[in-house]
Write a protein that holds these residues in place. Structure first.
Motif, PDB file in Angstrom:
ATOM      1  N   GLU A 193       0.513  -1.460  -0.252  1.00  0.00           N
ATOM      2  CA  GLU A 193       0.016  -0.069  -0.060  1.00  0.00           C
ATOM      3  C   GLU A 193       1.029   1.397   0.091  1.00  0.00           C
ATOM      4  N   PRO A 194       0.579   1.889  -1.339  1.00  0.00           N
ATOM      5  CA  PRO A 194       1.194   3.335  -0.791  1.00  0.00           C
ATOM      6  C   PRO A 194       1.005   4.415   0.716  1.00  0.00           C
ATOM      7  N   GLN A 195       2.363   4.721   0.710  1.00  0.00           N
ATOM      8  CA  GLN A 195       2.544   5.454   2.014  1.00  0.00           C
ATOM      9  C   GLN A 195       1.355   6.507   2.038  1.00  0.00           C
ATOM     10  N   GLU A 196       0.126   7.212   3.126  1.00  0.00           N
ATOM     11  CA  GLU A 196      -0.383   7.555   3.066  1.00  0.00           C
ATOM     12  C   GLU A 196      -0.439   9.022   2.727  1.00  0.00           C
ATOM     13  N   ARG A 197      -0.963  10.253   1.662  1.00  0.00           N
ATOM     14  CA  ARG A 197      -0.075  11.389   1.147  1.00  0.00           C
ATOM     15  C   ARG A 197      -0.641  12.155   2.273  1.00  0.00           C
ATOM     16  N   VAL A 198      -0.712  13.862   2.822  1.00  0.00           N
ATOM     17  CA  VAL A 198      -1.197  14.698   3.622  1.00  0.00           C
ATOM     18  C   VAL A 198      -1.336  15.593   1.918  1.00  0.00           C
ATOM     19  N   ARG A 199      -2.151  16.182   1.826  1.00  0.00           N
ATOM     20  CA  ARG A 199      -3.027  16.733   0.838  1.00  0.00           C
ATOM     21  C   ARG A 199      -3.339  18.156   2.072  1.00  0.00           C
ATOM     22  N   GLU A 200      -3.105  19.452   1.621  1.00  0.00           N
ATOM     23  CA  GLU A 200      -4.061  20.223   2.250  1.00  0.00           C
ATOM     24  C   GLU A 200      -4.412  21.464   0.869  1.00  0.00           C
ATOM     25  N   LEU A 201      -6.011  21.947   1.841  1.00  0.00           N
ATOM     26  CA  LEU A 201      -6.284  22.497   1.362  1.00  0.00           C
ATOM     27  C   LEU A 201      -6.202  23.793   0.841  1.00  0.00           C
ATOM     28  N   HIS A 202      -6.156  24.282  -0.452  1.00  0.00           N
ATOM     29  CA  HIS A 202      -5.956  25.590  -0.273  1.00  0.00           C
ATOM     30  C   HIS A 202      -7.209  26.611  -0.720  1.00  0.00           C
ATOM     31  N   MET A 215     -20.383  17.564  -5.392  1.00  0.00           N
ATOM     32  CA  MET A 215     -19.716  18.635  -4.870  1.00  0.00           C
ATOM     33  C   MET A 215     -18.289  19.027  -5.475  1.00  0.00           C
ATOM     34  N   ARG A 216     -17.677  18.203  -5.129  1.00  0.00           N
ATOM     35  CA  ARG A 216     -16.352  18.145  -5.787  1.00  0.00           C
ATOM     36  C   ARG A 216     -16.348  17.730  -7.245  1.00  0.00           C
ATOM     37  N   ALA A 217     -16.930  17.667  -8.106  1.00  0.00           N
ATOM     38  CA  ALA A 217     -16.971  17.460  -9.301  1.00  0.00           C
ATOM     39  C   ALA A 217     -17.310  19.225  -9.834  1.00  0.00           C
ATOM     40  N   LYS A 218     -18.568  19.776  -9.692  1.00  0.00           N
ATOM     41  CA  LYS A 218     -19.085  20.882  -9.837  1.00  0.00           C
ATOM     42  C   LYS A 218     -18.195  22.270  -8.995  1.00  0.00           C
ATOM     43  N   ALA A 219     -17.614  21.991  -8.448  1.00  0.00           N
ATOM     44  CA  ALA A 219     -16.222  22.831  -7.172  1.00  0.00           C
ATOM     45  C   ALA A 219     -14.819  22.727  -8.460  1.00  0.00           C
ATOM     46  N   GLY A 220     -15.165  21.638  -9.316  1.00  0.00           N
ATOM     47  CA  GLY A 220     -13.339  21.543 -10.735  1.00  0.00           C
ATOM     48  C   GLY A 220     -12.558  21.093  -9.674  1.00  0.00           C
ATOM     49  N   VAL A 221     -12.618  20.625  -7.691  1.00  0.00           N
ATOM     50  CA  VAL A 221     -11.200  20.247  -7.899  1.00  0.00           C
ATOM     51  C   VAL A 221     -10.794  19.393  -8.003  1.00  0.00           C
ATOM     52  N   LYS A 222      -9.629  18.763  -7.520  1.00  0.00           N
ATOM     53  CA  LYS A 222      -8.799  17.371  -8.393  1.00  0.00           C
ATOM     54  C   LYS A 222      -7.625  17.149  -7.256  1.00  0.00           C
ATOM     55  N   ASP A 223      -7.215  15.815  -7.021  1.00  0.00           N
ATOM     56  CA  ASP A 223      -6.285  15.316  -6.491  1.00  0.00           C
ATOM     57  C   ASP A 223      -7.083  15.791  -4.408  1.00  0.00           C
ATOM     58  N   PHE A 224      -8.183  15.576  -4.613  1.00  0.00           N
ATOM     59  CA  PHE A 224      -8.683  15.985  -3.139  1.00  0.00           C
ATOM     60  C   PHE A 224      -9.364  15.043  -2.187  1.00  0.00           C
ATOM     61  N   ARG A 225      -9.829  14.117  -1.636  1.00  0.00           N
ATOM     62  CA  ARG A 225     -10.300  12.895  -1.524  1.00  0.00           C
ATOM     63  C   ARG A 225     -11.507  13.884  -0.055  1.00  0.00           C
ATOM     64  N   PHE A 226     -12.113  12.626   0.202  1.00  0.00           N
ATOM     65  CA  PHE A 226     -13.132  13.555   1.934  1.00  0.00           C
ATOM     66  C   PHE A 226     -11.765  13.598   3.039  1.00  0.00           C
ATOM     67  N   HIS A 227     -11.291  12.428   2.951  1.00  0.00           N
ATOM     68  CA  HIS A 227     -10.488  12.364   4.367  1.00  0.00           C
ATOM     69  C   HIS A 227      -9.500  13.672   3.909  1.00  0.00           C
TER      70      HIS A 227
END
Length: 377
Positions: free
Chosen positions: A177-186, A300-312
């Motif tokens: 399993e890939p190491q869980e990445r950390v994604r910050e919301l801009h 909501m994510r599709a409408k916002a057009g935000v890529k590579d951002f999961r709920f988690h």
């Protein structure tokens, strides 16, 4: 040898007793000699099964073991519906009459390969082409929904006294399993989400981003767990641990106006359409569900057009920003209900930024001191 050929079948059957147990079934062999060899193998397997059953004094058929596991503990899991689905999937694959003693490493490896071929599921009616276009499930899903579930059945059976001479090698079966990445919301992404958000879901998503709680913890939040007097949310979190979360002024502003919308659950939604089967009336409020919030999130994510951002990633965003503001790993560990500090260390890159800033400040200070000395000299 106890093999015979039924009148209306070209294949031999085997039928024998071992102790007080009868073993019978098709050999799928049209030749008697091959059928006898097949029966010899079945006798060896039967001997192992009977021996194990004598030790455990209970049935080791996968359906029976799963039933006992469910009644004793699995029904009390944090997500019992998912556990039930995963157990049913394994039983369907192996067959109810499959004994755990017959599931060796090779059998388990075939099961893993079978599970890896499954596609991600989506709600709603999809055409065959749309279903085939969905991506395959991830390695982590295979591990969590199949391999570890089967291992749990073996572990449970061993607590009852069963012993397995050919238990699968679980370490080898677990997929990388890939190491869980950390994604910050801009900031621009947060603004896009705000613009695309349904009004009735707004308090829920605001709470998710502000509290850092897990999706299930937010969806199932009850008023009995919210105490405005002590300014605390007290509930049982992941792993059955008691979690206390402070009700800050921001959290209070989100939750306080929601009182009266539902007697039990904090977060609700307004039914857009009526549904007689589910008892839904258009315009009325009902408690949020996991599947419902997933659908709302995907829309909501599709409408916002935000890529590579999961709920988690809302949780990752919370942890990253909290550590940046506080610089305190232990504080972040407690706020995010991490049992092990290692889970919190994934956000340590934020502290690396502080270290870099501090090193640069020291360098500039030294440069300034040297300049001052030259001028004095």
């Amino acid at each position: 040898m106890s093999v015979y050929k039924p009148k209306k079948s070209p294949f031999y059957q085997y039928d024998f007793w071992l102790g007080c147990h009868r073993f019978h079934g098709p050999t799928k062999c049209a030749n008697r000699k091959d059928a006898e060899k097949f029966e010899t193998v079945e006798r060896e397997r039967a001997a192992i099964l009977v021996k194990a059953m004598k030790r455990s004094a209970v049935s080791l058929l996968i359906d029976d073991v799963a039933d006992r596991l469910w009644n004793e503990s699995a029904q009390h899991d944090a997500a019992p519906d998912a556990t039930e689905t995963n157990l049913a999937r394994l039983i369907d694959y192996f067959g109810k009459a499959k004994s755990l003693t017959d599931i060796d490493h090779t059998e388990a490896r075939k099961m893993v390969a079978w599970r890896r071929g499954h596609h991600v599921t989506r709600r709603g009616k999809l055409t065959k082409e749309e279903k085939d276009a969905l991506p395959l499930i991830t390695n982590s899903t295979v591990n969590r929904s199949a391999t570890k579930v089967l291992q749990r059945l073996f572990t449970f059976a061993k607590t009852e006294g069963a012993q397995f001479e050919h238990e699968p090698n679980w370490t080898e079966l677990l997929l990388p399993e890939p190491q869980e990445r950390v994604r910050e919301l801009h900031d621009d992404e947060a603004a896009a989400f705000d613009a695309a958000m349904r009004a009735d879901y707004e308090p829920f998503f605001e709470f998710v981003g502000t509290s850092g709680m897990r999706q299930k913890e937010c969806v199932t939040l009850r008023w009995s767990e919210v105490n405005f007097g002590t300014r605390q949310i007290v509930r049982i979190g992941k792993g059955g641990r008691r979690v206390v979360f402070p009700i800050t002024d921001t959290i209070r502003d989100i939750l306080f106006p929601l009182q009266g919308q539902h007697p039990q659950f904090v977060f609700t939604y307004v039914a857009v359409y009526g549904n007689k089967r589910l008892g839904r009336v258009r315009g009325q409020r009902y408690p949020l569900t996991i599947n419902g919030t997933k659908t709302a999130w995907q829309t909501m994510r599709a409408k916002a057009g935000v890529k590579d951002f999961r709920f988690h990633d809302y949780r990752h965003d919370f942890g990253t920003k909290l550590l940046r503001d506080s610089g305190n790993l232990k504080l972040v560990q407690k706020a995010m209900n991490h049992r092990d500090i290692k889970s919190t260390l994934r956000y340590a890159h934020v502290l690396d930024e502080d270290v870099a800033s501090a090193v640069e400040a020291v360098a500039k200070s030294r440069k300034k001191s040297r300049t001052t000395v030259r001028k004095v000299g």
